[in-house]
Design a protein around this motif. Sequence first.
Motif, PDB file in Angstrom:
ATOM      1  N   LYS A  50     -19.369 -17.731 -21.468  1.00  0.00           N
ATOM      2  CA  LYS A  50     -18.162 -18.479 -21.124  1.00  0.00           C
ATOM      3  C   LYS A  50     -17.956 -19.642 -22.079  1.00  0.00           C
ATOM      4  O   LYS A  50     -16.835 -19.908 -22.510  1.00  0.00           O
ATOM      5  N   ALA A  51     -19.036 -20.351 -22.429  1.00  0.00           N
ATOM      6  CA  ALA A  51     -18.928 -21.499 -23.326  1.00  0.00           C
ATOM      7  C   ALA A  51     -18.461 -21.073 -24.715  1.00  0.00           C
ATOM      8  O   ALA A  51     -17.597 -21.723 -25.320  1.00  0.00           O
ATOM      9  N   VAL A  52     -19.004 -19.979 -25.228  1.00  0.00           N
ATOM     10  CA  VAL A  52     -18.584 -19.494 -26.545  1.00  0.00           C
ATOM     11  C   VAL A  52     -17.139 -19.030 -26.505  1.00  0.00           C
ATOM     12  O   VAL A  52     -16.344 -19.351 -27.395  1.00  0.00           O
ATOM     13  N   PHE A  53     -16.773 -18.291 -25.482  1.00  0.00           N
ATOM     14  CA  PHE A  53     -15.399 -17.791 -25.378  1.00  0.00           C
ATOM     15  C   PHE A  53     -14.398 -18.933 -25.352  1.00  0.00           C
ATOM     16  O   PHE A  53     -13.461 -18.980 -26.151  1.00  0.00           O
ATOM     17  N   PHE A  54     -14.590 -19.863 -24.424  1.00  0.00           N
ATOM     18  CA  PHE A  54     -13.621 -20.954 -24.290  1.00  0.00           C
ATOM     19  C   PHE A  54     -13.711 -21.944 -25.446  1.00  0.00           C
ATOM     20  O   PHE A  54     -12.698 -22.542 -25.823  1.00  0.00           O
ATOM     21  N   GLY A  55     -14.892 -22.134 -26.021  1.00  0.00           N
ATOM     22  CA  GLY A  55     -15.025 -23.023 -27.170  1.00  0.00           C
ATOM     23  C   GLY A  55     -14.238 -22.527 -28.366  1.00  0.00           C
ATOM     24  O   GLY A  55     -13.504 -23.294 -29.010  1.00  0.00           O
ATOM     25  N   LEU A  83     -10.317 -22.618 -27.415  1.00  0.00           N
ATOM     26  CA  LEU A  83      -9.725 -23.954 -27.487  1.00  0.00           C
ATOM     27  C   LEU A  83      -9.758 -24.515 -28.900  1.00  0.00           C
ATOM     28  O   LEU A  83      -8.815 -25.191 -29.325  1.00  0.00           O
ATOM     29  N   GLY A  84     -10.836 -24.238 -29.644  1.00  0.00           N
ATOM     30  CA  GLY A  84     -10.896 -24.686 -31.032  1.00  0.00           C
ATOM     31  C   GLY A  84      -9.796 -24.069 -31.880  1.00  0.00           C
ATOM     32  O   GLY A  84      -9.166 -24.757 -32.690  1.00  0.00           O
ATOM     33  N   GLY A  85      -9.532 -22.795 -31.691  1.00  0.00           N
ATOM     34  CA  GLY A  85      -8.473 -22.124 -32.438  1.00  0.00           C
ATOM     35  C   GLY A  85      -7.095 -22.650 -32.082  1.00  0.00           C
ATOM     36  O   GLY A  85      -6.251 -22.870 -32.961  1.00  0.00           O
ATOM     37  N   ILE A  86      -6.862 -22.881 -30.801  1.00  0.00           N
ATOM     38  CA  ILE A  86      -5.567 -23.406 -30.368  1.00  0.00           C
ATOM     39  C   ILE A  86      -5.359 -24.819 -30.910  1.00  0.00           C
ATOM     40  O   ILE A  86      -4.270 -25.156 -31.393  1.00  0.00           O
ATOM     41  N   ALA A 127       4.233 -21.399 -31.033  1.00  0.00           N
ATOM     42  CA  ALA A 127       3.884 -20.820 -29.735  1.00  0.00           C
ATOM     43  C   ALA A 127       3.546 -19.344 -29.886  1.00  0.00           C
ATOM     44  O   ALA A 127       2.581 -18.853 -29.278  1.00  0.00           O
ATOM     45  N   ALA A 128       4.314 -18.633 -30.712  1.00  0.00           N
ATOM     46  CA  ALA A 128       4.027 -17.209 -30.931  1.00  0.00           C
ATOM     47  C   ALA A 128       2.669 -17.027 -31.594  1.00  0.00           C
ATOM     48  O   ALA A 128       1.899 -16.130 -31.231  1.00  0.00           O
ATOM     49  N   LEU A 129       2.354 -17.873 -32.578  1.00  0.00           N
ATOM     50  CA  LEU A 129       1.056 -17.782 -33.243  1.00  0.00           C
ATOM     51  C   LEU A 129      -0.079 -18.118 -32.289  1.00  0.00           C
ATOM     52  O   LEU A 129      -1.138 -17.483 -32.306  1.00  0.00           O
ATOM     53  N   THR A 130       0.143 -19.097 -31.425  1.00  0.00           N
ATOM     54  CA  THR A 130      -0.875 -19.456 -30.434  1.00  0.00           C
ATOM     55  C   THR A 130      -1.093 -18.322 -29.441  1.00  0.00           C
ATOM     56  O   THR A 130      -2.237 -17.999 -29.100  1.00  0.00           O
ATOM     57  N   PHE A 131      -0.006 -17.714 -28.974  1.00  0.00           N
ATOM     58  CA  PHE A 131      -0.134 -16.542 -28.103  1.00  0.00           C
ATOM     59  C   PHE A 131      -0.914 -15.429 -28.807  1.00  0.00           C
ATOM     60  O   PHE A 131      -1.803 -14.809 -28.221  1.00  0.00           O
ATOM     61  N   PHE A 132      -0.562 -15.171 -30.073  1.00  0.00           N
ATOM     62  CA  PHE A 132      -1.242 -14.111 -30.817  1.00  0.00           C
ATOM     63  C   PHE A 132      -2.736 -14.394 -30.904  1.00  0.00           C
ATOM     64  O   PHE A 132      -3.558 -13.514 -30.661  1.00  0.00           O
ATOM     65  N   PHE A 133      -3.102 -15.625 -31.268  1.00  0.00           N
ATOM     66  CA  PHE A 133      -4.517 -15.961 -31.386  1.00  0.00           C
ATOM     67  C   PHE A 133      -5.244 -15.795 -30.058  1.00  0.00           C
ATOM     68  O   PHE A 133      -6.343 -15.243 -30.010  1.00  0.00           O
ATOM     69  N   ALA A 134      -4.633 -16.270 -28.971  1.00  0.00           N
ATOM     70  CA  ALA A 134      -5.283 -16.184 -27.660  1.00  0.00           C
ATOM     71  C   ALA A 134      -5.498 -14.731 -27.238  1.00  0.00           C
ATOM     72  O   ALA A 134      -6.591 -14.367 -26.783  1.00  0.00           O
ATOM     73  N   PHE A 135      -4.481 -13.897 -27.412  1.00  0.00           N
ATOM     74  CA  PHE A 135      -4.635 -12.485 -27.038  1.00  0.00           C
ATOM     75  C   PHE A 135      -5.590 -11.762 -27.983  1.00  0.00           C
ATOM     76  O   PHE A 135      -6.363 -10.902 -27.554  1.00  0.00           O
ATOM     77  N   PHE A 136      -5.542 -12.092 -29.275  1.00  0.00           N
ATOM     78  CA  PHE A 136      -6.466 -11.473 -30.228  1.00  0.00           C
ATOM     79  C   PHE A 136      -7.906 -11.837 -29.883  1.00  0.00           C
ATOM     80  O   PHE A 136      -8.776 -10.972 -29.845  1.00  0.00           O
ATOM     81  N   TRP A 137      -8.166 -13.112 -29.639  1.00  0.00           N
ATOM     82  CA  TRP A 137      -9.525 -13.527 -29.327  1.00  0.00           C
ATOM     83  C   TRP A 137      -9.996 -12.906 -28.009  1.00  0.00           C
ATOM     84  O   TRP A 137     -11.152 -12.514 -27.882  1.00  0.00           O
ATOM     85  N   GLY A 138      -9.116 -12.807 -27.034  1.00  0.00           N
ATOM     86  CA  GLY A 138      -9.491 -12.183 -25.774  1.00  0.00           C
ATOM     87  C   GLY A 138      -9.914 -10.736 -25.946  1.00  0.00           C
ATOM     88  O   GLY A 138     -10.897 -10.281 -25.365  1.00  0.00           O
TER      89      GLY A 138
END
Length: 97
Positions: free
Chosen positions: A73-78, A81-84, A45-56
């Motif tokens: 929007k498609a590139v951002f969410f793609g 979600l792919g990383g998660i 969960a911590a790694l997923t949070f890190f990836f989401a905030f880093f990508w944002g």
Amino acid sequence: MQLLGMELERPTWRGVVGSALYALAIVALITLGYRAFDSHIEPVAALTFFFAFFWGAWSATLGIRFANGRRHKAVFFGILLGGILLITGVAFALGKP
């Protein structure tokens, strides 16, 4: 640099490091919040949070912005979600959900 016909800004070392530090600070605050309530956060969960905030943060430095249309929007969410899915898939494959 282009991605799916979108003109993106060239990534810089400063942008990558700044985004990583930003994401790390937020994940540290989340972890401290969990500890304040006498709980713990799973490493996945911590790694997923890190990836989401880093990508944002990093997507903003690359020039991917929601106001610029559907492709952005498609590139951002793609990528998000792919990383998660990749992080959780590797975690389950290793037996650490």
